[in-house]
Design an enzyme around this catalytic site. Sequence first.
Site, PDB file in Angstrom:
ATOM      1  N   LYS A 101     -35.907  26.718 -22.017  1.00 25.33           N
ATOM      2  CA  LYS A 101     -34.890  25.935 -22.635  1.00 25.33           C
ATOM      3  C   LYS A 101     -34.405  26.106 -23.987  1.00 25.33           C
ATOM      4  O   LYS A 101     -33.324  26.275 -24.294  1.00 25.33           O
ATOM      5  CB  LYS A 101     -35.361  24.385 -22.450  1.00 25.33           C
ATOM      6  CG  LYS A 101     -36.045  23.836 -21.226  1.00 25.33           C
ATOM      7  CD  LYS A 101     -35.935  22.502 -21.222  1.00 25.33           C
ATOM      8  CE  LYS A 101     -37.333  21.972 -22.125  1.00 25.33           C
ATOM      9  NZ  LYS A 101     -38.718  22.460 -21.782  1.00 25.33           N
ATOM     10  N   ARG A 148     -38.055  12.889 -22.116  1.00 23.66           N
ATOM     11  CA  ARG A 148     -39.174  13.469 -21.436  1.00 23.66           C
ATOM     12  C   ARG A 148     -39.517  12.436 -20.479  1.00 23.66           C
ATOM     13  O   ARG A 148     -40.675  12.847 -19.557  1.00 23.66           O
ATOM     14  CB  ARG A 148     -40.384  13.541 -22.362  1.00 23.66           C
ATOM     15  CG  ARG A 148     -40.310  14.867 -23.177  1.00 23.66           C
ATOM     16  CD  ARG A 148     -40.508  16.084 -22.528  1.00 23.66           C
ATOM     17  NE  ARG A 148     -41.706  17.040 -23.322  1.00 23.66           N
ATOM     18  CZ  ARG A 148     -41.291  18.107 -24.166  1.00 23.66           C
ATOM     19  NH1 ARG A 148     -40.255  17.876 -24.749  1.00 23.66           N
ATOM     20  NH2 ARG A 148     -42.475  18.517 -24.713  1.00 23.66           N
ATOM     21  N   ARG A 159     -48.316  33.840 -22.776  1.00 26.19           N
ATOM     22  CA  ARG A 159     -47.960  33.076 -24.162  1.00 26.19           C
ATOM     23  C   ARG A 159     -49.176  32.719 -24.858  1.00 26.19           C
ATOM     24  O   ARG A 159     -49.315  32.951 -26.084  1.00 26.19           O
ATOM     25  CB  ARG A 159     -46.997  31.925 -23.743  1.00 26.19           C
ATOM     26  CG  ARG A 159     -46.554  31.218 -24.985  1.00 26.19           C
ATOM     27  CD  ARG A 159     -45.371  30.402 -24.647  1.00 26.19           C
ATOM     28  NE  ARG A 159     -45.119  29.191 -25.357  1.00 26.19           N
ATOM     29  CZ  ARG A 159     -44.068  28.364 -24.842  1.00 26.19           C
ATOM     30  NH1 ARG A 159     -43.322  28.707 -24.169  1.00 26.19           N
ATOM     31  NH2 ARG A 159     -43.975  27.213 -25.625  1.00 26.19           N
ATOM     32  N   ARG A 203     -48.290  27.949 -32.676  1.00 21.46           N
ATOM     33  CA  ARG A 203     -48.130  26.703 -32.330  1.00 21.46           C
ATOM     34  C   ARG A 203     -49.404  26.152 -31.898  1.00 21.46           C
ATOM     35  O   ARG A 203     -50.209  26.792 -31.242  1.00 21.46           O
ATOM     36  CB  ARG A 203     -47.085  26.450 -31.157  1.00 21.46           C
ATOM     37  CG  ARG A 203     -45.697  26.486 -31.747  1.00 21.46           C
ATOM     38  CD  ARG A 203     -44.864  26.150 -30.310  1.00 21.46           C
ATOM     39  NE  ARG A 203     -44.877  25.173 -29.509  1.00 21.46           N
ATOM     40  CZ  ARG A 203     -44.224  24.528 -28.764  1.00 21.46           C
ATOM     41  NH1 ARG A 203     -42.985  25.368 -28.567  1.00 21.46           N
ATOM     42  NH2 ARG A 203     -44.525  23.581 -27.853  1.00 21.46           N
ATOM     43  N   ARG A 244     -49.376  20.172 -20.715  1.00 21.87           N
ATOM     44  CA  ARG A 244     -47.817  20.082 -20.857  1.00 21.87           C
ATOM     45  C   ARG A 244     -47.182  20.184 -19.761  1.00 21.87           C
ATOM     46  O   ARG A 244     -46.320  19.156 -19.358  1.00 21.87           O
ATOM     47  CB  ARG A 244     -47.282  20.976 -21.987  1.00 21.87           C
ATOM     48  CG  ARG A 244     -47.771  20.617 -23.485  1.00 21.87           C
ATOM     49  CD  ARG A 244     -47.248  21.290 -24.541  1.00 21.87           C
ATOM     50  NE  ARG A 244     -46.165  22.009 -24.559  1.00 21.87           N
ATOM     51  CZ  ARG A 244     -45.808  23.110 -24.971  1.00 21.87           C
ATOM     52  NH1 ARG A 244     -46.718  23.898 -25.212  1.00 21.87           N
ATOM     53  NH2 ARG A 244     -44.404  23.472 -25.092  1.00 21.87           N
TER      54      ARG A 244
END
Length: 190
Positions: free
Chosen positions: A13, A88, A127, A136, A147
Site C-alpha cells: 500500500k 482499519r 522483512r 520499525r 498485524r
Amino acid sequence: MKLILLGPPGAGKGTQAKRLEDKYGFVQLSTGDMLRAAVAAGTETGKKAEAIMARGELVPNEVVVGIIAERIEQPDVAKGYILDGFPRNVAQAEALDEMLKGKGTALDAVVELVVDDRILLQRIETRAAETVGGARADDNAEALKKRLAVYHEQTAPLSAYYKGKGRLKAVDGMKEMDEVTRQIEAALGL
Ligand code: AMP
C-alpha cells in the site's frame, strides 16, 4: 480524488500510494507514518500509541479518527488524498463517512490490494530478517503476524462494507509493482 488503499500489511500500500502521490499529486495520508512521527516527537498521542504499535495492535479509534479529521482540513490535500492504513475497522469507516458527509463530500473509490496470505507470511519473514535491530519497532516476525491477524479480524470486513456501497475495486497485489500500479490506474480511470 479521495481514495482508500486497502490491504494487509506487506501488500505494498505504501509503495503504491507514494507512486500515485508522485505522479498525480494526491497526498499520501498514512496514519502509521503519522503515529510513528508522534512517537518520535514524544507527544501525548505518541506516548499512548507506542506500546500498542510495538505489539501490532490497533491504537484507539478516537486517536486515529482525530488525526485524520485534522489532516484532511489542511490546504495541501485539496487535489486529493490517498488514505493508507485508515480506516482499519468498520467504526473508523463509519466515522470517515460522517466526516466527509459533514464536508458535503464522499470517497471516490476504495482500492483493495488482494494478496495471498502464504505469500504475505513469506514477505513478513523476509522483512523481519532484513530489519534485524529494526527500523520499525513492529517489524519483528511476531508483531507482523499479529498485524496480519488483526487485519483479518478487523480490517478485512471493510471489503464487504465498501462493496455494499459500490465503491470497491479489487486489484491483484501479487503482480510485480509496475503492473499493480497500472491496474490501480486502470481501476481509477487515470
Ligand atoms: P501501518 O504503518 O499502517 O502498518 O501502521 C502501523 C501501526 O500503527 C499499526 O499496526 C497500528 O498499531 C497503528 N495504526 C496505524 N493506522 C491505524 C489505524 N487506522 N487504526 C488503529 N491503529 C493504527
